[in-house]
Design a protein around this motif. Sequence first.
Motif, PDB file in Angstrom:
ATOM      1  N   VAL A  59       0.848  -1.194   0.000  1.00  0.00           N
ATOM      2  CA  VAL A  59       0.000   0.000   0.000  1.00  0.00           C
ATOM      3  C   VAL A  59       0.884   1.244   0.000  1.00  0.00           C
ATOM      4  O   VAL A  59       1.885   1.298   0.710  1.00  0.00           O
ATOM      5  N   ASP A  93      -2.931   5.172  -2.085  1.00  0.00           N
ATOM      6  CA  ASP A  93      -3.925   4.123  -1.847  1.00  0.00           C
ATOM      7  C   ASP A  93      -4.708   4.436  -0.571  1.00  0.00           C
ATOM      8  O   ASP A  93      -5.930   4.314  -0.536  1.00  0.00           O
ATOM      9  N   THR A  94      -3.992   4.840   0.456  1.00  0.00           N
ATOM     10  CA  THR A  94      -4.612   5.161   1.741  1.00  0.00           C
ATOM     11  C   THR A  94      -5.455   6.429   1.645  1.00  0.00           C
ATOM     12  O   THR A  94      -6.616   6.448   2.066  1.00  0.00           O
ATOM     13  N   LYS A 133      -8.887   6.339  -0.113  1.00  0.00           N
ATOM     14  CA  LYS A 133      -9.909   5.497   0.518  1.00  0.00           C
ATOM     15  C   LYS A 133     -10.553   6.157   1.744  1.00  0.00           C
ATOM     16  O   LYS A 133     -11.487   5.610   2.322  1.00  0.00           O
ATOM     17  N   GLN A 144       3.125   3.258   2.288  1.00  0.00           N
ATOM     18  CA  GLN A 144       2.433   3.637   3.521  1.00  0.00           C
ATOM     19  C   GLN A 144       3.208   3.190   4.756  1.00  0.00           C
ATOM     20  O   GLN A 144       3.230   3.890   5.773  1.00  0.00           O
ATOM     21  N   ASP A 172       4.069   5.675   7.815  1.00  0.00           N
ATOM     22  CA  ASP A 172       3.697   5.375   9.202  1.00  0.00           C
ATOM     23  C   ASP A 172       4.869   5.550  10.167  1.00  0.00           C
ATOM     24  O   ASP A 172       4.669   5.656  11.379  1.00  0.00           O
TER      25      ASP A 172
END
Length: 175
Positions: A56, A60-61, A64, A150, A154
Amino acid sequence: HNKMLKLLCFSLLPLTFGYMAEEPLLFDHFPEDFVWGSATAAYQVEGGWNEGGKGVNIWDTFTKIEGNIIDGSSGDVACDSYHKYKEDVQLMKNLGMKSYRFSISWARVLPQGIGERNQEGIDYYHDLINELLANNIVPAVTLYHWDLPQALQDQGGWLNATVADWFEEYARLCF
């Protein structure tokens, strides 16, 4: 009154700068060695967002999360170049393009951004490059086009001082 003033200003801009939108763009105005091509970004054209071992990425995050994209669209499928790259290369060839600038999705080749390599993702880019070369189209690679994995975001993403080491690992894999 305000609308008319804006219309007048926009109408006079081309005259001010000596350019008319109707000017023909002809190939014979470019040097003989000018290279015609096109450019894309992985997230914008590949699709296959959760296929072939891809990890991801931040887009992508982001896409959504409800409300981030007004119409809810995303790059999940995009132009589906992940599955249709041979057709895409044929279109480029038919248009007379001699170069194609594309980006490599970091998360497609290193799903977690670092560590374990994704051979299926690596093979996709090898296949794309080989298809381009077989059709006399010079590949031009962009390593990063705003789609950080991602897993790295993070950990602080580009604000984490270790990002230089992460990027070095990624770049070494690509070359």
